[in-house]
Design an enzyme around this catalytic site. Structure first.
Site, PDB file in Angstrom:
ATOM      1  N   GLY A  42       2.083   5.064   1.194  1.00 23.83           N
ATOM      2  CA  GLY A  42       2.126   5.766   2.484  1.00 23.83           C
ATOM      3  C   GLY A  42       3.433   5.615   3.226  1.00 23.83           C
ATOM      4  O   GLY A  42       3.747   6.402   4.107  1.00 23.83           O
ATOM      5  N   ILE A 101      11.321   7.426  19.527  1.00 22.05           N
ATOM      6  CA  ILE A 101      10.499   6.213  19.501  1.00 22.05           C
ATOM      7  C   ILE A 101      10.412   5.596  20.890  1.00 22.05           C
ATOM      8  O   ILE A 101       9.331   5.212  21.345  1.00 22.05           O
ATOM      9  CB  ILE A 101      11.064   5.197  18.480  1.00 22.05           C
ATOM     10  CG1 ILE A 101      10.898   5.787  17.071  1.00 22.05           C
ATOM     11  CG2 ILE A 101      10.380   3.842  18.591  1.00 22.05           C
ATOM     12  CD1 ILE A 101      11.436   4.927  15.950  1.00 22.05           C
ATOM     13  N   GLY A 127      16.996   2.778  24.369  1.00 22.88           N
ATOM     14  CA  GLY A 127      17.020   4.025  23.603  1.00 22.88           C
ATOM     15  C   GLY A 127      15.953   4.988  24.099  1.00 22.88           C
ATOM     16  O   GLY A 127      14.764   4.707  23.997  1.00 22.88           O
ATOM     17  N   ALA A 164       0.847  -1.202   0.000  1.00 20.18           N
ATOM     18  CA  ALA A 164       0.000   0.000   0.000  1.00 20.18           C
ATOM     19  C   ALA A 164       0.875   1.242   0.000  1.00 20.18           C
ATOM     20  O   ALA A 164       2.029   1.204   0.427  1.00 20.18           O
ATOM     21  CB  ALA A 164      -0.910  -0.005   1.228  1.00 20.18           C
ATOM     22  N   HIS A 193      -8.886  34.478  23.134  1.00 21.14           N
ATOM     23  CA  HIS A 193      -8.914  34.090  24.545  1.00 21.14           C
ATOM     24  C   HIS A 193     -10.185  33.295  24.825  1.00 21.14           C
ATOM     25  O   HIS A 193     -11.238  33.635  24.294  1.00 21.14           O
ATOM     26  CB  HIS A 193      -8.933  35.352  25.413  1.00 21.14           C
ATOM     27  CG  HIS A 193      -9.024  35.055  26.874  1.00 21.14           C
ATOM     28  ND1 HIS A 193      -7.961  34.539  27.588  1.00 21.14           N
ATOM     29  CD2 HIS A 193     -10.054  35.179  27.751  1.00 21.14           C
ATOM     30  CE1 HIS A 193      -8.327  34.374  28.860  1.00 21.14           C
ATOM     31  NE2 HIS A 193      -9.595  34.749  28.983  1.00 21.14           N
ATOM     32  N   LYS A 230       0.645   7.739  16.652  1.00 20.17           N
ATOM     33  CA  LYS A 230      -0.196   8.825  17.180  1.00 20.17           C
ATOM     34  C   LYS A 230      -1.598   8.322  17.501  1.00 20.17           C
ATOM     35  O   LYS A 230      -2.236   8.790  18.441  1.00 20.17           O
ATOM     36  CB  LYS A 230      -0.242  10.001  16.209  1.00 20.17           C
ATOM     37  CG  LYS A 230       0.844  11.018  16.478  1.00 20.17           C
ATOM     38  CD  LYS A 230       2.211  10.586  16.048  1.00 20.17           C
ATOM     39  CE  LYS A 230       3.306  10.453  16.989  1.00 20.17           C
ATOM     40  NZ  LYS A 230       4.563   9.987  16.423  1.00 20.17           N
TER      41      LYS A 230
END
Ligand code: FAD
Ligand code: NAD
Length: 477
Positions: free
Chosen positions: A45, A188, A184, A43, A448, A57
């Site tokens: 992307g 990520i 790490g 696909a 505001h 996300k």
């Protein structure tokens, strides 16, 4: 050429259909070129859509919502029995990916772009061989390489995709580990570590350097580090994994600290997130004149041209920052240059966002970088806890900091840590690209009550005329 294989020709071939590649292909087609887009994945992307930006996300949003629901009591909302169904969450996330990939397919079809699903290898400066699905050869007038990057593996730690994972497997949510070791403490490690911590895993982050997110300002990282610790994430800095043994359901890990001390721990899953390397090694680039740097990234000029006159490169393959929005901008630039337009990658700044809770967002120069560049700086810092909207959102951690040239008051950089700063940073990017001064940010009316007021407030602090912060040094004009 093998008998039975197809021999094709095109004007522009784009290799890789991630944010860099599809942006380049779409723009080139819109500028009247005949375009062929090749990707070995089924696909469109790229890594961003299928194994990176979007799935991460989606899971960050879902798990953040669950956390907010659990915390709603503070606002007088009683909620009992919030629970997570990982399979359903995964299904929701995958639905988004399918929807977005379909959208890209339709957009490509509307532009009459030929899509080939196969692995492309250069056989010369004007010709490619395609294996797998679209087997055959393709000669081209120009090529744009947008083949992205893949996770770096650590020597001695074999990724089995089950117990020892990279981000790709971790985003599948197959199991919720009881104890997850994240090797790490970069983008990520912290984003995916946050997802699993919210899902109930005991997360342990091991980072080689002296701070999480090396390269990002210490005061921003400090806010996120405290929030992670508050949520039960264990953090080991200046530490590396010295050994890892995997037996059945148990992974025994020995940690070695820079100080010389060692420790052992047992976990059930490991996520290796120690950076990414460019996909330039299986492309046949030795058949072209394209040059790589010492780390394997393709060398390009501001127009994204390689040394080989007909070959361009964009996105992660061209080096850091390895970010989707940088790839997309580069893709458009390369397409426009090919079409004869006077385009160049001349952006003043590439913003960066870390989607932790709170989020970090930055653009332009940090205080340290500005001083190192010879500027005398003026800094304005405004905390979210002094902002009405932040209180009504029950999200008051963090601040916005504006860094300006003291003499001309031109905005040089903006640093943010706090709620929704991933969206707020774009105003700062525009300010920097347009050479805005502190006055432009401070005097533009910000609605505001919104979080966007924090940027104007920070500019007012820098101009020493803030009203929502009192400091004896500050004066009104
Ligand atoms: P990719 O998106 O990597 O696409 C390259 C494509 O090329 C792939 O589809 C691949 O199949 C194809 N390909 C490779 N070799 C060949 C070949 N020889 N023949 C044919 N096809 C080939 N960035 C952000 O800006 N924001 C984020 O929030 C963000 N989150 C991330 C989260 C994770 C977990 C990860 C891993 C990355 C994230 N990134 C994020 C980084 C972002 O995904 C990359 O910067 C972006 O995908 C780079 O785009 P690209 O077009 O260069 O390459
Ligand atoms: P990274 O470079 O962000 O972080 C890797 C971390 O691992 C660093 O802090 C490094 O010091 C540490 N490290 C290296 N070797 C180690 C070792 N042996 N032991 C312990 N720690 C070690 O890389 P990443 O997190 O893998 O992400 C790759 C890239 O993907 C990012 O640099 C970024 O460009 C992109 N990304 C972006 C986003 C975003 O924009 N929100 C999100 C995810 C990924």
């Amino acid at each position: 050429m093998v008998m039975g294989e197809i021999e094709r020709e095109t004007q522009v071939v784009v290799i890789g259909a991630g944010p860099g590649g599809y942006a380049a292909a779409f723009r080139a087609a819109d500028l009247g070129r005949e375009v062929t887009l090749i990707d070995s994945a089924p696909a469109l992307g790229g890594e961003c859509l299928h194994q990176g930006c979007i799935p991460s996300k989606a899971l960050l949003t879902a798990t953040h919502l669950q956390e907010q629901i659990s915390a709603a009591q503070t606002m007088g909302i009683r909620v009992d029995g919030v629970s997570i169904d990982p399979a359903a969450m995964n299904q929701w996330k995958d639905g988004i990916l399918v929807q977005l990939a379909k959208g890209l397919e339709q957009l490509a079809a509307r532009r009459s772009i030929e899509i080939i699903h196969g692995h492309a290898i250069f056989t010369g400066s004007r010709r490619l061989r395609i294996s797998d699905g679209g087997a055959g050869t393709l000669s081209f007038e120009q090529a744009i390489i947008a083949t992205g990057s893949r996770p770096i593996h650590l020597p001695g730690i074999e990724i089995d995709g089950e117990r020892i994972m990279t981000s790709r497997e971790a985003l599948q949510l197959r199991t919720i580990p009881e104890r997850l070791l994240v090797i790490g403490g970069g983008y990520i490690g912290l984003e995916l570590g946050s997802i699993y911590a919210r899902l109930g895993s005991q997360v342990i982050v091991v980072e080689l350097t002296e701070q999480l997110l090396p390269g990002i300002d210490r005061d921003l990282v400090q806010v996120v580090q405290q929030a992670l610790r508050k949520h039960g994430v264990e953090i080991h800095l200046r530490t590396k994994v010295a050994g890892l043994q995997h037996q059945g359901q148990h992974v025994t890990v020995s940690l070695a600290q820079e100080s010389g001390s060692t420790a052992a721990l047992e976990v059930d899953h490991v996520l290796v997130a120690v950076g990414r390397r460019p996909n330039t090694d299986e492309l046949g680039l030795e058949q072209t004149r394209v040059k790589l740097d010492a780390r394997g990234f393709i060398q390009v000029d501001t127009q994204r041209r390689t040394v080989d006159a007909r070959i361009y490169a964009v996105g992660d393959v061209t080096g850091e920052p390895m970010l989707a929005h940088k790839a997309a901008r580069e893709g458009k630039v390369a397409a426009e240059v090919i079409a004869g337009e006077p385009a160049a990658f001349d952006n003043v700044t590439v913003p960066a966002v870390v989607f932790t809770d709170p989020e970090i967002a930055l653009c332009g120069l940090s205080e340290v970088q500005a001083r190192a560049a010879g500027y005398t700086v003026k800094v304005g810092k405004f905390p979210f806890r002094a902002l009405g909207r932040a209180l009504t959102l029950n999200a008051t951690e963090g601040f916005v900091k504006v860094i300006a040239d003291a003499e001309r008051e031109v905005v040089l950089g903006v640093r943010m840590v706090g709620p929704n700063v991933s969206d707020l940073i774009s105003e700062a990017v525009l300010a920097i690209e347009m050479g805005a001064q502190l006055e432009d940010l401070a005097a533009s009316i910000h609605p505001h009550p919104t979080l966007s007021e924090a940027l104007a407030e920070a500019a007012e602090v820098a101009l020493e005329r803030a009203i929502h912060i009192y400091h004896p040094r500050l004066k009104t004009r």
